[in-house]
Design a protein around this motif. Structure first.
Motif, PDB file in Angstrom:
ATOM      1  N   TRP A   1       0.970  -1.184  -0.124  1.00  0.00           N
ATOM      2  CA  TRP A   1       0.078  -0.056   0.057  1.00  0.00           C
ATOM      3  C   TRP A   1       0.679   1.336  -0.092  1.00  0.00           C
ATOM      4  O   TRP A   1       0.236   2.306  -0.383  1.00  0.00           O
ATOM      5  N   GLN A   2       2.113   0.955   0.519  1.00  0.00           N
ATOM      6  CA  GLN A   2       3.064   2.190   0.386  1.00  0.00           C
ATOM      7  C   GLN A   2       3.440   2.770  -1.000  1.00  0.00           C
ATOM      8  O   GLN A   2       3.737   3.809  -1.301  1.00  0.00           O
ATOM      9  N   ARG A   3       3.058   1.738  -1.995  1.00  0.00           N
ATOM     10  CA  ARG A   3       3.252   2.074  -3.423  1.00  0.00           C
ATOM     11  C   ARG A   3       2.210   2.141  -4.330  1.00  0.00           C
ATOM     12  O   ARG A   3       2.093   1.550  -5.433  1.00  0.00           O
ATOM     13  N   VAL A   4       1.335   2.601  -3.651  1.00  0.00           N
ATOM     14  CA  VAL A   4      -0.133   2.906  -4.431  1.00  0.00           C
ATOM     15  C   VAL A   4      -0.147   4.415  -4.408  1.00  0.00           C
ATOM     16  O   VAL A   4      -0.324   4.967  -3.511  1.00  0.00           O
ATOM     17  N   GLU A   5      -0.397   4.859  -5.664  1.00  0.00           N
ATOM     18  CA  GLU A   5      -0.706   6.528  -5.834  1.00  0.00           C
ATOM     19  C   GLU A   5      -2.241   6.498  -6.020  1.00  0.00           C
ATOM     20  O   GLU A   5      -2.817   6.060  -6.953  1.00  0.00           O
ATOM     21  N   PHE A   6      -3.100   7.392  -5.110  1.00  0.00           N
ATOM     22  CA  PHE A   6      -4.466   7.421  -5.016  1.00  0.00           C
ATOM     23  C   PHE A   6      -4.888   8.915  -5.839  1.00  0.00           C
ATOM     24  O   PHE A   6      -4.358   9.920  -5.183  1.00  0.00           O
ATOM     25  N   TRP A   7      -5.730   8.852  -6.669  1.00  0.00           N
ATOM     26  CA  TRP A   7      -6.488  10.126  -7.234  1.00  0.00           C
ATOM     27  C   TRP A   7      -7.914   9.800  -7.219  1.00  0.00           C
ATOM     28  O   TRP A   7      -8.394   8.943  -6.876  1.00  0.00           O
ATOM     29  N   TRP A   8      -8.463  11.014  -7.324  1.00  0.00           N
ATOM     30  CA  TRP A   8     -10.200  11.067  -7.524  1.00  0.00           C
ATOM     31  C   TRP A   8     -10.626  11.548  -8.996  1.00  0.00           C
ATOM     32  O   TRP A   8      -9.770  12.434  -9.440  1.00  0.00           O
ATOM     33  N   GLY A   9     -11.481  10.980  -9.660  1.00  0.00           N
ATOM     34  CA  GLY A   9     -12.115  11.609 -10.629  1.00  0.00           C
ATOM     35  C   GLY A   9     -12.789  12.868 -10.495  1.00  0.00           C
ATOM     36  O   GLY A   9     -12.882  13.631 -11.526  1.00  0.00           O
ATOM     37  N   ASP A  10     -13.624  12.787  -9.410  1.00  0.00           N
ATOM     38  CA  ASP A  10     -14.278  14.202  -9.087  1.00  0.00           C
ATOM     39  C   ASP A  10     -14.495  14.077  -7.716  1.00  0.00           C
ATOM     40  O   ASP A  10     -14.192  13.443  -6.913  1.00  0.00           O
TER      41      ASP A  10
ATOM     42  N   ASP B   1      -1.848   0.663   5.143  1.00  0.00           N
ATOM     43  CA  ASP B   1      -0.884   1.311   5.313  1.00  0.00           C
ATOM     44  C   ASP B   1      -0.484   2.226   4.120  1.00  0.00           C
ATOM     45  O   ASP B   1       0.505   1.909   3.552  1.00  0.00           O
ATOM     46  N   VAL B   2      -1.071   3.247   3.842  1.00  0.00           N
ATOM     47  CA  VAL B   2      -1.066   3.962   2.668  1.00  0.00           C
ATOM     48  C   VAL B   2      -0.002   5.082   3.028  1.00  0.00           C
ATOM     49  O   VAL B   2       0.371   5.445   4.090  1.00  0.00           O
ATOM     50  N   ASP B   3       0.867   5.547   2.075  1.00  0.00           N
ATOM     51  CA  ASP B   3       1.643   6.467   2.159  1.00  0.00           C
ATOM     52  C   ASP B   3       1.098   8.076   2.033  1.00  0.00           C
ATOM     53  O   ASP B   3       0.500   8.288   0.773  1.00  0.00           O
ATOM     54  N   PRO B   4       0.962   8.732   3.066  1.00  0.00           N
ATOM     55  CA  PRO B   4       0.043  10.000   2.931  1.00  0.00           C
ATOM     56  C   PRO B   4       0.493  10.680   1.705  1.00  0.00           C
ATOM     57  O   PRO B   4      -0.348  11.667   1.121  1.00  0.00           O
TER      58      PRO B   4
END
Length: 249
Positions: A66-75, A100-103
């Motif tokens: 989870w430290q190597r997941v980049e999260f975005w939002w569509g809207d 355990d995401v990377d903030p």
């Protein structure tokens, strides 16, 4: 390159949510298999919350770095920070607070803290461009791309916050725009544009409920609704429950 949409129909909303959750975990681990960062665009809505909870509760979640997941939002709904109606708040409560995401790799669209929605959209477009550019340098990608983009569909056929007949559908020179006078509350939003939505290797339309059935049928028939437009470069999936698929022939 884009390919024809693939259609997968599930028994009900719970079956849909568990299936998409398993697919999401697999897609992330596949994207990370060469040592890179997985780029995922999240959506909001009733079935999205079920999906995120199912991911957080799945034993297979330990397979993801989870430290190597980049999260975005569509809207996003342009509301104050922490408002329960924000897609960010929903995703944090259901998933991001439980893994355990990377903030630094979580990229919510700006909340309403007194600036304009236009300024928020500009800031998000700048952040997206800078991050994707850095990743392209690392991965030697010729074209900016997300690995997975999840989208819901409204009863009117809208995706993200791109509504039928709205001028934002014609915007091609920026990645994010402000949306005013939304036909559903709240009236002010920020959304990725169609060119930005088309940057994904895989686009997943995740749709539940008979109130979406007409929109699904129109989009899959290439009708004049926003949901007919986004396509994955490698794959476009329509992940439906039986109710949402009920008007398909």
């Amino acid at each position: 390159m884009t390919v024809d949409p693939e259609l997968l129909i599930h028994r009900d909303a719970d079956d849909l949510a568990f299936s998409v959750a398993a697919r999401m975990i697999t897609a992330i681990t596949d994207a990370q298999s060469t040592g890179g960062v997985a780029e995922v665009v999240l959506t909001g809505g009733r079935v999205a919350a079920r999906i995120y909870r199912a991911v957080a509760e799945s034993p297979a979640r330990v397979e993801v770095d989870w430290q190597r997941v980049e999260f975005w939002w569509g809207d996003e709904r342009f509301l104050p920070p922490g408002n329960p109606e924000r897609n960010e708040t929903q995703a944090r409560d259901a998933l991001l607070a439980h893994v355990d995401v990377d903030p630094a790799r979580v990229h919510p669209m700006p909340a309403d803290t007194g600036q304009s929605a236009e300024a928020a959209a500009d800031a998000y477009a700048t952040e997206l461009a800078a991050t994707i550019s850095a990743l392209n340098d690392e991965k030697r990608r010729a074209v900016p791309a997300f690995d997975v983009l999840m989208l819901g569909v409204g009863p009117d056929g809208h995706v993200a916050s791109l509504f039928p007949g709205y001028p934002q559908l014609a915007v091609t020179d920026v990645s994010a725009v402000a949306v005013h006078d939304s036909p559903k509350p709240p009236p002010t939003r920020v959304s990725l544009t169609l060119p930005a939505l088309d940057r994904s290797r895989e686009v997943w339309f995740v749709v539940s409920g008979d109130d979406k059935a007409d929109a699904v049928a129109t989009a899959l028939a290439e009708g004049d609704v926003p949901a007919a437009r986004p396509k994955g470069r490698n794959r476009t999936l329509w992940l439906l429950d039986e109710a949402a698929a009920s008007k398909l022939t």
